[in-house]
Design a protein around this motif. Structure first.
Motif: not given
Length: 261
Positions: A20-33, A140-142, A252-261
């Motif tokens: 019921y409650s799964q957490t992921d930490t994701l690093k995402v990037m936006g890159f105009n190449i 983590n299954g999200n 642009v680079i961001a590290t975000l934590v996602y909490q499913s619940n």
């Protein structure tokens, strides 16, 4: 008996946490190449891949991506950069161009479970644009929806406003947690961003409004990371990297934590 009770409580807790409650930490990037050309026009895919490898994002939205065009030496840029970064790649055509195709690409460290090329509206004499929707299943299954896009660049914002509305229409009712990343060709206080903010949230931190173009002396903030379901996301880092050889845009680079619940 006490040990059995503790064991039972542990099992119940684990089932609750994992189910019921799964957490992921994701690093995402936006890159105009810059279609692989670099600011010196010497076509250096190793440099582009090197920037990605340095920051080790989980997901990358790339704009100005060529697929087997003459100017890109007939290379399939998403696949080539994916090989160099050991990431899975997907491409979405916005238009046919120069003997090949031109559009958006996404790189992922996770396997893709779904994808869609969403054509965006434009005036008849404007460049076609697209949004590449991908879904990945995290370790983590999200299931996370990651969307890369590149909105119109003209000073007249007619196309951008149509495109922002089309993105909201396509994604506004989505059941999936969604990250929208890309070169939106408009600033944080623009009408384009106001439209998108009816569906998506832009982090309210100073780093998220830093200028991103041109990379050598940034004057405007064009590149953004947005997300829906703001109550489920927490931004723990946001960085603007002005590597002014690989591209004319800052990254642009961001590290975000996602909490499913």
């Amino acid at each position: 008996m006490a040990n059995k009770i503790r064991l039972l409580l542990c099992v119940v807790f684990c089932i609750y946490f994992n189910g019921y409650s799964q957490t992921d930490t994701l690093k995402v990037m936006g890159f105009n190449i810059l279609h692989g050309a670099t600011t010196k026009n010497d076509f250096n895919l190793d440099t582009i891949a090197g920037v990605i490898n340095k920051y080790k994002p989980d997901l990358v939205a790339m704009q100005e991506v060529d697929f087997k065009t003459n100017r890109a030496k007939k290379f399939d840029l998403p696949t080539e950069i994916g090989i160099r970064t050991h990431m899975a790649s997907l491409f979405a055509r916005a238009m046919y161009f120069d003997g090949g195709e031109y559009g958006e690409a996404v790189l992922s460290r996770f396997s893709f479970v779904a994808s869609e090329n969403i054509p965006l509206p434009h005036q008849i004499d404007s460049e076609p644009r697209a949004a590449l929707l991908t879904r990945v299943k995290t370790k983590n299954g999200n299931v996370i929806q990651f969307v890369g896009t590149h909105l119109d660049h003209l000073s007249d914002n007619t196309d951008r406003l149509m495109q922002a509305k089309a993105i909201n229409e396509a994604l506004g009712a989505s059941e999936y947690p969604t990250l929208l990343v890309g070169d939106l060709n408009d600033g944080p206080d623009s009408e384009t961003l106001k439209i998108l903010r009816s569906t998506f949230y832009k982090p309210q931190i100073p780093e998220a409004i830093q200028k991103t173009w041109p990379a050598n002396q940034p004057k405007v903030c064009l590149d953004h990371i947005l997300y829906n379901m703001p109550e489920r996301w927490k931004v723990i880092d946001y960085e603007i990297v002005c590597e002014n050889y690989a591209s004319d845009h800052c990254i642009v680079i961001a590290t975000l934590v996602y909490q499913s619940n």
